[in-house]
Design a protein around this motif. Structure first.
Motif, mmCIF file in Angstrom:
data_model
loop_
_atom_site.group_PDB
_atom_site.id
_atom_site.type_symbol
_atom_site.label_atom_id
_atom_site.label_comp_id
_atom_site.label_asym_id
_atom_site.label_seq_id
_atom_site.Cartn_x
_atom_site.Cartn_y
_atom_site.Cartn_z
ATOM 1 N N ALA A 1 0.820 -1.207 0.000
ATOM 2 C CA ALA A 1 0.000 0.000 0.000
ATOM 3 C C ALA A 1 0.853 1.256 0.000
ATOM 4 N N PHE A 2 2.103 1.129 0.439
ATOM 5 C CA PHE A 2 2.959 2.309 0.436
ATOM 6 C C PHE A 2 3.563 2.488 -0.947
ATOM 7 N N PRO A 3 3.461 3.691 -1.496
ATOM 8 C CA PRO A 3 4.129 3.917 -2.771
ATOM 9 C C PRO A 3 5.631 3.733 -2.539
ATOM 10 N N SER A 4 6.231 2.755 -3.192
ATOM 11 C CA SER A 4 7.558 2.315 -2.800
ATOM 12 C C SER A 4 8.599 3.421 -2.860
ATOM 13 N N LEU A 5 8.573 4.186 -3.936
ATOM 14 C CA LEU A 5 9.614 5.198 -4.078
ATOM 15 C C LEU A 5 9.482 6.274 -3.011
ATOM 16 N N VAL A 6 8.225 6.579 -2.636
ATOM 17 C CA VAL A 6 8.012 7.596 -1.607
ATOM 18 C C VAL A 6 8.662 7.156 -0.304
ATOM 19 N N ILE A 7 8.470 5.893 0.028
ATOM 20 C CA ILE A 7 9.036 5.406 1.285
ATOM 21 C C ILE A 7 10.555 5.321 1.171
ATOM 22 N N ILE B 1 12.361 7.283 -0.528
ATOM 23 C CA ILE B 1 12.794 8.674 -0.354
ATOM 24 C C ILE B 1 12.750 9.045 1.125
ATOM 25 N N LEU B 2 11.665 8.637 1.778
ATOM 26 C CA LEU B 2 11.508 8.963 3.196
ATOM 27 C C LEU B 2 12.648 8.341 4.012
ATOM 28 N N SER C 1 0.077 3.822 -7.663
ATOM 29 C CA SER C 1 1.067 4.097 -6.639
ATOM 30 C C SER C 1 2.424 4.427 -7.257
ATOM 31 N N PHE C 2 2.780 3.729 -8.332
ATOM 32 C CA PHE C 2 4.026 4.064 -9.027
ATOM 33 C C PHE C 2 3.966 5.466 -9.613
ATOM 34 N N ALA D 1 4.374 8.089 -6.921
ATOM 35 C CA ALA D 1 5.749 8.146 -6.463
ATOM 36 C C ALA D 1 6.642 8.683 -7.568
ATOM 37 N N VAL E 1 3.051 11.980 3.141
ATOM 38 C CA VAL E 1 3.191 10.539 2.945
ATOM 39 C C VAL E 1 1.865 9.847 3.233
ATOM 40 N N LEU F 1 -0.456 10.241 0.391
ATOM 41 C CA LEU F 1 -0.132 9.376 -0.739
ATOM 42 C C LEU F 1 -0.580 7.941 -0.453
ATOM 43 N N VAL F 2 -0.313 7.491 0.775
ATOM 44 C CA VAL F 2 -0.731 6.140 1.142
ATOM 45 C C VAL F 2 -2.256 6.032 1.073
ATOM 46 N N VAL G 1 -3.317 5.625 -2.438
ATOM 47 C CA VAL G 1 -3.055 4.282 -2.955
ATOM 48 C C VAL G 1 -4.083 3.290 -2.414
ATOM 49 N N ILE G 2 -4.357 3.392 -1.103
ATOM 50 C CA ILE G 2 -5.301 2.455 -0.502
ATOM 51 C C ILE G 2 -6.706 2.653 -1.084
ATOM 52 N N ASN H 1 -6.830 1.169 -4.516
ATOM 53 C CA ASN H 1 -6.934 -0.278 -4.467
ATOM 54 C C ASN H 1 -8.331 -0.730 -4.051
#
Lengths: 271, 315, 567
Positions: A111-117, A119-120, B248-249, B252, B286, B289-290, B293-294, B297
């Motif tokens: 669920a977490f946008p991977s690149l955002v995390i 970056i974080l 989500s991609f 980001a 953040v 953004l999460v 995404v949720i 989905n």
């Protein structure tokens, strides 16, 4: 073997060799600047041209390959090392609390946008190759866990696994002896793909200044440096960019080729 | 159907609650106290303490979490440490850039990928298929930020069709805004379109091997009719999953693309806030953004149920 | 061009459609005329010059073992051969030479003139379309019927195949139907436009025996009413023995014998036909054995499965798959467990094998519980082994035969090593009719029947008391099946083994067991000596199973099996 598999193998091997060679020899030293030679287009002396400090771009690309490969490889290792056992455990105890926790944890990471995390993480714990590896590696874990669980679950339904259970073998032993060898192909293919995604992610993080720090060269930062000069000397952006494309393309072709080559169903069709 | 909806909704709420806790914990363990950072290294300890009290940093962490999370529910994201303005307002301004960009890119990516994937599947093994697959192989390998630089080089610097960066805002009308977002959206969309087209193709080819496709052919449908009438809708099920993940991609990816095009979106806000230790803004962006995404989905799950009657019955 | 008529009047069609069907009423030319048809796939010959005909209203069964080319004959007839196929010869249906038609012409023919029904009803329907849409589609693509009219006709066709609108509205989806109901939908799609030729490729193989009987009745009724020709592909001679007008026997892509059913059964010319016939009604020679002491005891076994909640916070439902089952198997007995799919026999089997826990009740082997405190008891388990159904799925493809069959050694406290181990492997392989050298080969080197032998060797190697056969011969061709049944009978005699034989196939159970239990909805409703249960069932359900099971006509010319006094 199909030509695409050979091309993929050749490209991947080329970059691996370039990275290894860079430890012994590079055309020029990458820490010597020659301002007089700055932003030179490709020539006999500098096949890939020079950057804004007059450094040889071919040498930079070779040394940069080390960073990219190391970061992506270790990140895949983290993903496989943790994800595969988790996936095997979840499949062996399907429907149990363990399975539930592993799968919900997976969903959460997805669920977490991977690149955002990424970056974080790199931003908070400081930029650098190690944090980049961790950030990319974390997102590889659920990929491998999910893949492993799915493939393992279908194997658990197979009669040869039932036969092993009737022989009194423990779930752990069945996982190691029967399940893992039968999903190894799948994992190798996915590993190749995650490797290429890792190269892209590392380049992205380096581009925004959160990957490997100077003086370690990296392809992504070469692109960041190139941004203001792209109009003056397009080669400073073209060279690292095309390098990344070639490396990722090579790995993807390798992964696809391996999948076809290792898949026994497809092999039967081919003969 | 209603049961399915509520089940998904419950899992959405649980995911959000856990995600907010994780984000809070990650950001809180970050080294560096916002108050001392804001006041500089020469600040007196009591001044720092006063600022900490003012920012609400002196209360226990769990209380701050509850206050932050509770505020989020009501749309109040708190006050920026650095700018002392409402985080909600800051985020909302930036959202008007990032969200249209992501949606623009998603639309482009879908519009390119669907026809390409279906075309390739319909001509499996022929020249058209090989051409599309070769192009997608390349598309998957291209880093989007580099592609963005190349677009700028060609279309902004050389051809001068577009500006190299910046955003005029929506006040000047829809078209100038969309124009400014076009190159960024293309840069974001093409690599994703390549992935989506590959998924569409392989999912269609899987469906082609199904028994019901043979039944359809035995009814007298031609290969192409069977592909369209029976293949595409079944193939949509895995494709929807990928579209959900792609959102989500795209969000980001937008963070990096915004850097290339100097767009005032959430990505620039997040970099700025990290640099200034404006933790509450970081957390909020953040989380947002999460949340996006949720929610996407969740919508994908609902779309499944529309496409697949078996899901409606189950759950 | 197609005319719809009330299905109640079978003869009407000819009168209403004067185009060419009535012409053919006087025409001696058959509906389907296959002459010297050969098919090769990627150069490999699959069909070698076969010739057969099907007339209007005629049911022709094509039978043979797997690989005989019977399904390819069907696919060639409807023009759906796999890619890379090359067909030659003459295949004419209704005066069209199908081999010379273009693909668009073939599309016009399929579903319109030629309908087809497939084996696997569970996957033959598009899961995301309603059954109404799918049946109406046949009508819509071939005729200019308005949508509303097409759906009205679809409803009529569904009613005709036994799915009346009040219970099975057009809006139903495939997943809401059982296998037999789905097969009816597939049939409805195939006959919606009243094709002249219907091809049915193993239409009942995936179905339970009572459902099979209903589907066969339905196909017969439709053929008689519409005057269609029916090409019926089946591996099971019994299925077609009282339905087909003519039988075609195929082997290795060739027709070995064909003729009118009765004449063919009465006077089998070809030895292969006789071999098939013998094998289909094969009776393994079981020795009478005195029942020993109790070996397997199942006491009030219950197994529940959880089902999804009906409401969000409602209680979780449960489904009782095994409901208060009790029985005893004595040492040396060979006991059959029969029932239709979903009756709970698989669940019961898994519980006996210790693969699934029970909710209540107990399973004892030689007086010891199979399960103790949620763990399976290894001391007990080594007295019991299993042979599964699928000869292809029951071995790890990466291991050699030696490693595969020695896996149960894991159950022994001190498994044999070195020479002793090799001797044990050689003995087990020899016992099942294989060669000791086979131990060094990989499993893909063996045929389905040989694999089942290896599976039996694996079960035998630790000398268990009880072997559970879970549909162990269901996937095998009849002749191989007969050999494996003989092997089982021999082993039971030589090693004093006790068998639990789970199967849906009554004829198999009859041939290899001396006691039988009938299971329905999680309960054992009848048990007793095989002969008395089969000849004189006391329960209505058992009776209906037996009646539905297809049987071969008695062998002529001194068939000694028919007179077997043990039956």
């Amino acid at each position: 073997m199909k030509p695409s598999l050979i091309l993929g193998l050749a490209l991947s091997a080329l970059f691996l060799l370039a990275a290894l060679l860079s430890y012994l020899w590079t055309p020029y030293a990458i820490d010597t600047m020659a301002i007089a030679d700055r932003l030179k287009p490709p020539s006999m002396a500098h096949p890939f041209g020079t950057d804004h400090f007059g450094r040889d771009m071919l040498s930079m690309i070779m040394v940069g390959a080390r960073t990219s490969i190391a970061v992506a490889l270790v990140a895949v290792g983290i993903g496989m090392g943790l994800g595969v056992p988790l996936g095997l455990a979840a499949a062996a105890r399907k429907g149990s609390l363990l399975d539930e926790v592993i799968m919900r944890g997976n969903d959460l990471v997805f669920a977490f946008p991977s690149l955002v995390i990424a970056i974080l993480i790199t931003a908070i714990f400081g930029p650098g190759a190690v944090n980049a590896i961790i950030a990319i590696g974390i997102f590889n874990i659920p990929v491998f866990a999910r893949l492993t669980r799915g493939a393992a679950l279908s194997l658990w339904q197979r009669e040869f696994i039932m036969a092993a259970r009737v022989s009194g073998k423990s779930a752990a032993r069945i996982s190691a002896e029967h399940i893992l060898p039968n999903i190894a192909n799948l994992l190798i293919v996915q590993g190749t793909i995650q490797f290429s995604l890792g190269i892209l992610a590392e380049a992205g993080l380096s581009y925004v200044g959160l990957g490997a720090q100077p003086p370690i060269p990296s392809w992504g930062r070469m692109l960041a440096d190139a941004q203001t000069m792209v109009a003056l000397a397009p080669h400073v952006a073209l060279v690292p960019g095309l390098t990344i494309v070639a490396m990722v393309l090579g790995l993807n072709l390798l992964g696809d080729g391996l999948r076809d080559w290792l898949d026994p169903r497809l092999r039967v069709l081919r003969t | 159907m209603l049961r399915y909806f509520f089940k998904r909704l419950t899992s959405l709420i649980v995911s959000l609650a856990i995600a907010s806790l994780v984000i809070f914990l990650v950001v809180e363990v970050a080294p560096g106290d916002p108050a001392s950072y804001m006041l500089g290294i020469n600040a007196q300890p009591d001044t720092v303490a006063a600022l900490r009290a003012e920012l609400g940093l002196d209360v226990p962490k769990w209380q701050r979490f509850l206050a932050w999370a509770g505020g989020m529910v009501t749309g109040d994201f708190g006050t920026s440490y650095t700018y002392r303005t409402s985080v909600s307002q800051m985020v909302a301004d930036r959202l008007w850039v990032s969200l249209p960009l992501a949606l623009y890119a998603l639309t482009l990516s879908t519009l390119i990928a669907f026809p390409a994937g279906i075309y390739a599947a319909a001509r499996r093994g022929k020249a058209g298929d090989l051409a599309v697959m070769g192009a997608t192989q390349l598309g998957v390998a291209i880093p989007n930020f580099w592609f963005a630089m190349m677009l700028v080089l060609v279309f902004a610097i050389n051809l001068r069709w577009f500006n190299a960066g910046g955003f005029p805002g929506w006040e000047g009308g829809l078209l100038p805004g969309l124009k400014a977002l076009t190159l960024p959206a293309i840069a974001l969309a093409l690599p994703q379109a390549a992935i989506l087209a590959r998924v569409m193709r392989s999912s269609l080819l899987d469906i082609l091997g199904e028994d019901f496709m043979r039944t359809a052919r035995a009814k007298g449908l031609s290969y192409r009719q069977a592909l369209w009438k029976h293949g595409v809708r079944n193939a949509l099920i895995p494709v929807l999953t990928i579209i959900g993940l792609q959102f989500s991609f795209l969000l980001a990816g937008a963070i990096i693309i915004e850097q290339v095009f100097y767009l005032p979106g959430l990505g620039r806000l997040i970099f700025q806030s990290i640099g200034q230790r404006d933790l509450i803004v970081v957390e909020s962006v953040v989380m947002l953004l999460v949340f996006a995404v949720i929610v996407v989905n969740f919508l994908v799950d609902l779309a499944y149920a529309i496409v697949d009657p078996r899901l409606r019955a189950r759950a | 061009m197609t005319v719809f008529s009330d299905p109640k009047y079978p003869g009407e069609r000819e009168g209403q459609s004067p185009s060419h069907r009535s012409d053919r009423a006087n025409d001696p030319k058959p509906l389907l005329d296959i002459q010297n048809l050969s098919v090769a796939i990627h150069g490999k010959p699959i069909l070698k010059g076969i010739s057969l005909t099907i007339g209007m209203g005629e049911i022709v069964a094509i039978t043979g073992e797997s690989g005989s080319g019977k399904s390819m004959t069907a696919l060639a007839t409807i023009g759906l051969l796999p890619h890379g196929s090359d067909a030659s010869g003459c295949l004419s249906c209704n005066q069209d030479d199908l081999l010379t038609l273009t693909e668009p012409q073939l599309c016009k023919l399929r579903g319109n003139e030629i309908g087809m029904v497939f084996q696997e009803p569970m996957t033959a329907l598009n899961p995301v379309q309603s059954i109404g849409d799918q049946v109406a589609e046949t009508i819509l693509i071939h005729t200019n019927t308005p949508r509303a009219e097409a759906f009205k006709r679809a409803a009529e066709v569904l009613t005709r195949v036994g799915l009346p609108q009040d219970r099975f509205p057009l809006s139903r989806y495939p997943h809401e139907l059982s296998g037999g109901q789905r097969q009816r939908v597939v049939i409805a799609m195939a006959i919606a436009l009243r094709p002249k030729l219907l091809i049915a490729d193993e239409p009942t193989t995936a179905l339970d025996v009572t459902t099979q009987a209903q589907i066969l009745d339905l196909l017969q009724k439709l053929v008689r009413e519409d005057g269609m020709g029916l090409m019926m592909i089946t591996h099971d001679l019994a299925v077609v023995s009282d339905m087909a007008d003519r039988i075609v026997v195929m082997r290795h892509g060739e027709i070995v014998e064909q003729g009118p059913t009765r004449a063919l059964f009465a006077n089998m010319q070809h030895p292969y036909t006789r071999a098939l016939f013998e094998a289909s009604r094969h009776q393994a020679a079981l020795e009478d054995k005195p029942g020993g002491s109790a070996l397997l005891e199942v006491r009030s076994a219950c197994r529940d499965y959880r089902t999804p909640r009906k409401t969000l916070f409602g209680p979780q439902g449960s489904f009782r798959a095994v409901d208060d089952v009790s029985f005893t198997i004595n040492k040396g007995e060979r006991v059959g467990l029969v029932g239709e799919s979903g009756c709970g026999k698989s669940t019961l089997t898994r519980a006996i094998l210790g693969l699934e826990p029970l909710q209540s009740g107990a399973i004892l082997l030689d007086g010891q519980p199979v399960f103790t405190h949620g763990n399976t008891n290894l001391d007990v388990r080594r007295k019991m082994q299993v042979v599964f159904q699928d000869p292809y799925g029951s071995f790890n493809p990466r291991h050699k035969v030696e490693r595969l069959i020695t896996e149960p050694f894991h159950l022994l406290p001190d498994p044999p090593i070195g020479t002793k181990r090799r001797e044990a492997v050689a003995e087990a392989l020899t016992a099942v009719g294989l060669h000791p050298d086979d131990a060094g080969k990989y499993i893909h080197a063996f045929s389905g029947g040989q694999r089942q032998r290896i599976a039996i060797a694996r079960a035998l190697i630790i000398r268990p008391e009880l072997i559970v056969f879970d549909e162990a011969v269901s996937a095998l061709d009849v002749r191989v099946r007969a050999q494996i049944l003989d092997l089982m009978a021999d082993l039971s005699r030589d090693y004093g083994l006790t068998y639990l034989f789970i199967s849906h196939d009554l004829s198999v159970v009859r041939s290899i067991t001396d006691k039988v239990m009938v299971m329905e909805s999680g309960r054992i409703i009848e048990q007793g000596p095989t002969a008395s249960v089969f000849d004189n069932p006391s329960e209505w359900y058992t009776k209906s199973l037996l009646e539905a099971a297809p049987t071969l006509p008695p062998a002529t010319g001194g068939g000694d099996h028919a007179a077997d006094p043990t039956l």
